[in-house]
Design an enzyme around this catalytic site. Structure first.
Site, PDB file in Angstrom:
ATOM      1  N   SER A 140      42.053  25.989  18.614  1.00  0.00           N
ATOM      2  CA  SER A 140      40.995  25.149  19.199  1.00  0.00           C
ATOM      3  C   SER A 140      40.427  24.234  18.124  1.00  0.00           C
ATOM      4  CB  SER A 140      39.873  26.040  19.740  1.00  0.00           C
ATOM      5  OG  SER A 140      38.767  25.254  20.110  1.00  0.00           O
ATOM      6  N   TYR A 153      34.086  33.168  17.956  1.00  0.00           N
ATOM      7  CA  TYR A 153      35.175  32.362  18.525  1.00  0.00           C
ATOM      8  C   TYR A 153      35.706  31.346  17.501  1.00  0.00           C
ATOM      9  CZ  TYR A 153      37.801  29.271  21.597  1.00  0.00           C
ATOM     10  OH  TYR A 153      38.799  28.520  22.170  1.00  0.00           O
TER      11      TYR A 153
HETATM   12  N1  LIG Z   1      39.281  25.503  27.896  1.00  0.00           N
HETATM   13  C1  LIG Z   1      38.917  25.027  26.721  1.00  0.00           C
HETATM   14  O1  LIG Z   1      37.972  24.198  26.630  1.00  0.00           O
HETATM   15  C2  LIG Z   1      39.682  25.420  25.476  1.00  0.00           C
HETATM   16  C3  LIG Z   1      39.518  24.628  24.325  1.00  0.00           C
HETATM   17  C4  LIG Z   1      40.203  24.968  23.173  1.00  0.00           C
HETATM   18  C5  LIG Z   1      41.038  26.066  23.158  1.00  0.00           C
HETATM   19  N2  LIG Z   1      41.175  26.830  24.281  1.00  0.00           N
HETATM   20  C6  LIG Z   1      42.072  28.006  24.201  1.00  0.00           C
HETATM   21  O2  LIG Z   1      43.057  27.906  25.201  1.00  0.00           O
HETATM   22  C7  LIG Z   1      43.543  29.210  25.518  1.00  0.00           C
HETATM   23  C8  LIG Z   1      43.591  29.363  27.030  1.00  0.00           C
HETATM   24  O3  LIG Z   1      42.281  29.269  27.546  1.00  0.00           O
HETATM   25  P1  LIG Z   1      41.943  28.557  28.935  1.00  0.00           P
HETATM   26  O4  LIG Z   1      41.020  27.450  28.655  1.00  0.00           O
HETATM   27  O5  LIG Z   1      43.175  28.287  29.698  1.00  0.00           O
HETATM   28  O6  LIG Z   1      41.052  29.708  29.605  1.00  0.00           O
HETATM   29  P2  LIG Z   1      41.303  30.644  30.864  1.00  0.00           P
HETATM   30  O7  LIG Z   1      41.633  29.827  32.073  1.00  0.00           O
HETATM   31  O8  LIG Z   1      40.116  31.550  30.906  1.00  0.00           O
HETATM   32  O9  LIG Z   1      42.615  31.459  30.489  1.00  0.00           O
HETATM   33  C9  LIG Z   1      42.619  32.550  29.599  1.00  0.00           C
HETATM   34  C10 LIG Z   1      43.883  33.352  29.839  1.00  0.00           C
HETATM   35  O10 LIG Z   1      43.887  34.466  28.923  1.00  0.00           O
HETATM   36  C11 LIG Z   1      44.121  35.659  29.687  1.00  0.00           C
HETATM   37  N3  LIG Z   1      43.453  36.797  29.072  1.00  0.00           N
HETATM   38  C12 LIG Z   1      42.116  36.946  28.852  1.00  0.00           C
HETATM   39  N4  LIG Z   1      41.876  38.147  28.326  1.00  0.00           N
HETATM   40  C13 LIG Z   1      43.072  38.776  28.218  1.00  0.00           C
HETATM   41  C14 LIG Z   1      43.483  40.059  27.754  1.00  0.00           C
HETATM   42  N5  LIG Z   1      42.594  40.949  27.295  1.00  0.00           N
HETATM   43  N6  LIG Z   1      44.802  40.365  27.762  1.00  0.00           N
HETATM   44  C15 LIG Z   1      45.709  39.479  28.250  1.00  0.00           C
HETATM   45  N7  LIG Z   1      45.390  38.249  28.689  1.00  0.00           N
HETATM   46  C16 LIG Z   1      44.082  37.914  28.682  1.00  0.00           C
HETATM   47  C17 LIG Z   1      43.561  35.370  31.079  1.00  0.00           C
HETATM   48  O11 LIG Z   1      44.217  36.144  32.073  1.00  0.00           O
HETATM   49  P3  LIG Z   1      43.659  37.501  32.729  1.00  0.00           P
HETATM   50  O12 LIG Z   1      42.201  37.315  32.983  1.00  0.00           O
HETATM   51  O13 LIG Z   1      44.506  37.617  33.975  1.00  0.00           O
HETATM   52  O14 LIG Z   1      43.972  38.561  31.739  1.00  0.00           O
HETATM   53  C18 LIG Z   1      43.957  33.910  31.251  1.00  0.00           C
HETATM   54  O15 LIG Z   1      45.277  33.820  31.726  1.00  0.00           O
HETATM   55  C19 LIG Z   1      42.596  30.198  24.816  1.00  0.00           C
HETATM   56  O16 LIG Z   1      43.212  30.688  23.652  1.00  0.00           O
HETATM   57  C20 LIG Z   1      41.399  29.344  24.456  1.00  0.00           C
HETATM   58  O17 LIG Z   1      40.721  29.829  23.316  1.00  0.00           O
HETATM   59  C21 LIG Z   1      40.518  26.525  25.443  1.00  0.00           C
END
Ligand SMILES: NC(=O)c1ccc[n+]([C@@H]2O[C@H](COP(=O)([O-])OP(=O)(O)OC[C@H]3O[C@@H](n4cnc5c(N)ncnc54)[C@H](OP(=O)(O)O)[C@@H]3O)[C@@H](O)[C@H]2O)c1
Length: 261
Positions: A140, A153
């Site tokens: 991120s 985070y």
């Molecule tokens: N959205 C943003 O603004 C943003 C910005 C920068 C970086 N990111 C990064 O992008 C990545 C994806 O995030 P996203 O934005 O797509 O959020 P998201 O929609 O909340 O997706 C998170 C994913 O991680 C899985 N997950 C959460 N806890 C878990 C666990 N204990 N074991 C296995 N899987 C788990 C969730 O699935 P389940 O709940 O089914 O387990 C879900 O598929 C993350 O690493 C996040 O830090 C996001």
């Protein structure tokens, strides 16, 4: 020719779901990992129907050592080798560190850091022995500077970026590509899950999850060490990289304070 196999963690929603869709479209078989089995099964059915190929569902809570071990074992399974590993699963937390639930903070480190490190180790060792493969680790922009109200985070993502850049350099010439994807604000369920106050982030800062997924996969295909999707994010990333932390952490704290009062 057998289709290459990609394993995507956090494939049940958000950026991971789009990464899985784009990988299926680009001709990969898939192994989908997350906790929500029913969402993974629905996505698997949809992708098999739309793009053909095989989609395996491997439900796992990656903060649970025994369940994480099953995913590591899948990365080491030579009968159906993983050609691409996408470490995308992650979550954030928002608030002054001392007020947050400590066990949740520790789980955040286990998911964002420990699981990613263990899976990168399992995947890289197999890929290097075969002389081919790719690893995409999702970090991120939050990892570029200390993040007041987002301390754990930001620190986990600083680790992921530094770690992945180093492994990228180590594996040059082995046939294994390694890229760290550093998105900015992306429209997914992430902010809600992290309890970020609604309406705080201006609209022009947001990106779509599909654009972020494509940027990551394109960068991995070119074996770029680091991918920052979006022009504005590239500028913010460059600013954070050259500005002393004494300034960026105060600026970050001031912005958060203003937005949440
Ligand atoms: N959205 C943003 O603004 C943003 C910005 C920068 C970086 N990111 C990064 O992008 C990545 C994806 O995030 P996203 O934005 O797509 O959020 P998201 O929609 O909340 O997706 C998170 C994913 O991680 C899985 N997950 C959460 N806890 C878990 C666990 N204990 N074991 C296995 N899987 C788990 C969730 O699935 P389940 O709940 O089914 O387990 C879900 O598929 C993350 O690493 C996040 O830090 C996001």
């Amino acid at each position: 020719m057998p289709r290459p196999i990609a394993l995507v963690t956090g494939a049940s929603s958000g950026i991971g779901e789009h990464l899985a869709r784009r990988l299926a479209e680009r001709g990969h078989d898939l192994v989908l990992v997350a906790r929500d089995q029913s969402r993974l099964e629905a996505l698997a059915k949809e992708l098999e129907g739309e793009f053909g190929g095989a989609v395996q569902v491997l439900p796992a809570d990656l903060t649970d050592p025994e369940q994480l071990q099953l995913v590591e074992d899948r990365c080491r399974d030579r009968s159906a080798p993983i050609d691409m590993l996408v470490n995308n699963a992650g979550f954030g937390s928002f608030g002054a560190f001392h007020t947050l639930d400590l066990e949740t903070e520790v789980r955040e480190i286990q998911l964002n850091v420990v699981a990613l490190v263990r899976l990168t180790h399992a995947g890289a060792a197999e890929m290097v022995s075969r002389g081919t493969g790719g690893i995409l680790n999702v970090s991120s922009l939050a990892g570029f500077q200390p993040g007041p109200m987002n301390a754990t985070y930001g620190a986990t993502k600083a680790f992921v970026t530094s770690f992945t850049e180093a492994v990228h350099e180590e594996l040059l010439g082995t046939g294994v590509s390694v890229t760290v994807l550093c998105p900015g604000f992306t429209r997914t369920g992430f902010q809600l899950a992290a309890n970020v106050p609604e309406g705080e982030v201006p609209g022009f800062l947001w990106q779509e999850a599909d654009d972020v997924a494509i940027a990551g996969l394109d960068a991995l295909a070119k074996n770029r060490a680091i991918a920052i999707p979006g022009q504005l994010n590239k500028v913010l990333g460059a600013f954070s990289s050259v500005t002393p932390h004494a300034i960026t952490r105060r600026l970050g704290a001031a912005v958060i304070k203003r937005a949440t009062h």
